[in-house]
Design a protein around this motif. Sequence first.
Motif, mmCIF file in Angstrom:
data_model
loop_
_atom_site.group_PDB
_atom_site.id
_atom_site.type_symbol
_atom_site.label_atom_id
_atom_site.label_comp_id
_atom_site.label_asym_id
_atom_site.label_seq_id
_atom_site.Cartn_x
_atom_site.Cartn_y
_atom_site.Cartn_z
ATOM 1 N N ARG A 7 41.044 54.379 40.199
ATOM 2 C CA ARG A 7 40.485 53.489 39.179
ATOM 3 C C ARG A 7 40.136 52.154 39.830
ATOM 4 N NH1 ARG A 7 39.724 52.834 33.776
ATOM 5 N NH2 ARG A 7 40.182 50.795 32.841
ATOM 6 N N LYS A 8 38.951 51.695 39.617
ATOM 7 C CA LYS A 8 38.478 50.481 40.266
ATOM 8 C C LYS A 8 39.234 49.262 39.734
ATOM 9 C CE LYS A 8 33.937 52.511 41.124
ATOM 10 N NZ LYS A 8 34.139 52.673 42.574
ATOM 11 N N ASP B 105 36.657 49.856 46.449
ATOM 12 C CA ASP B 105 37.140 50.228 45.118
ATOM 13 C C ASP B 105 37.243 49.039 44.177
ATOM 14 O OD1 ASP B 105 37.601 52.961 45.944
ATOM 15 O OD2 ASP B 105 39.372 52.222 47.011
ATOM 16 N N GLY B 106 36.711 47.905 44.591
ATOM 17 C CA GLY B 106 36.769 46.720 43.752
ATOM 18 C C GLY B 106 36.743 45.474 44.597
ATOM 19 N N ARG C 84 43.829 51.956 46.634
ATOM 20 C CA ARG C 84 42.574 51.243 46.369
ATOM 21 C C ARG C 84 42.331 50.181 47.438
ATOM 22 N NH1 ARG C 84 43.389 49.982 39.994
ATOM 23 N NH2 ARG C 84 45.516 49.646 40.737
ATOM 24 N N CYS D 43 37.312 49.485 34.188
ATOM 25 C CA CYS D 43 38.066 49.262 35.417
ATOM 26 C C CYS D 43 39.284 48.418 35.065
ATOM 27 C CB CYS D 43 37.212 48.548 36.471
ATOM 28 S SG CYS D 43 36.713 46.874 35.998
ATOM 29 N N ASP D 44 40.223 48.319 35.975
ATOM 30 C CA ASP D 44 41.364 47.436 35.781
ATOM 31 C C ASP D 44 40.949 45.996 36.073
ATOM 32 O OD1 ASP D 44 43.051 49.508 35.087
ATOM 33 O OD2 ASP D 44 43.868 49.743 37.116
ATOM 34 N N LEU E 256 31.123 46.246 38.685
ATOM 35 C CA LEU E 256 32.121 47.221 39.147
ATOM 36 C C LEU E 256 32.199 48.403 38.194
ATOM 37 C CD1 LEU E 256 34.290 47.905 41.209
ATOM 38 C CD2 LEU E 256 35.917 46.553 39.871
ATOM 39 N N GLU E 257 32.124 48.142 36.900
ATOM 40 C CA GLU E 257 32.147 49.224 35.917
ATOM 41 C C GLU E 257 30.971 50.181 36.121
ATOM 42 O OE1 GLU E 257 34.115 47.250 31.945
ATOM 43 O OE2 GLU E 257 32.104 46.617 32.509
#
Length: 249
Positions: A3-4, A225-226, A203, A34-35, A246-247
């Motif tokens: 999860r990003k 990943d972010g 990540r 994303c987180d 990012l989403e």
Amino acid sequence: MRRKLAAGNWKMNGLRASLKELEKLKDEHPDPGCDILICPPATLLAPAVDMCWSSPLFVGGQTCHHKLAGPHTGDISAEMLRDVGATAVILGHSERRADHGETSEEVRLLAQAAQEVGLTTIICVGESEFQREATNTLDIIGGQLSLSIPDGSNGENLVVAYEPVWAIGTGQVPTADQIGEVHDFMRDRLENRFGYGVGKSVRLLYGGSVKASNADEIFAISNVDGALVGGASLKAADFAPIITALENA
């Protein structure tokens, strides 16, 4: 599937009035893909946690001490961060390494303490401009990864952030090939050390003058990943477009 993660490091910025930016972020991203993690200064941790309660925003610290308690005036333990409601902590940021002389071995101790109380550790690595020009980048990153990350780390308690020191706050950004080379190298190192499954689950963030205008290009790079975002995370108007990019990555 990783999860990003969009992480905002407020550094030594922000007063209580700054917390209104969190309300704006919640309004902009009520159900993010994303987180989202905000790491404010220690003075704002408790009110930030209260404001983000029952929302998709998480709150983290910017560093911690390796002991749970004791005669360490001005320091904050990992247990204290967890107790106030933080879920993560940034460790080994280049500014901590430079300004406070933190070594990779010391960062490893901090990470062990944080992971033991259930915090996700965002361990930062990165090369200086001199090291980049001397073409020692991967040697530097490899050494920092080896010495800074504790045994027993996994995708649940470890995030690694690559922040080229020469790009932090300068407006300079490495090329996509340079970022990709480092992120692919870090992925290989993690897989070799912890095994394919664990290494694949960690990540990897990029940090260093990330902004709305370059976010799409950065998030399209292999194994990114972010982002760990500094100045652009202080205002929702600047951070929200990065989160959106990012989403959509």
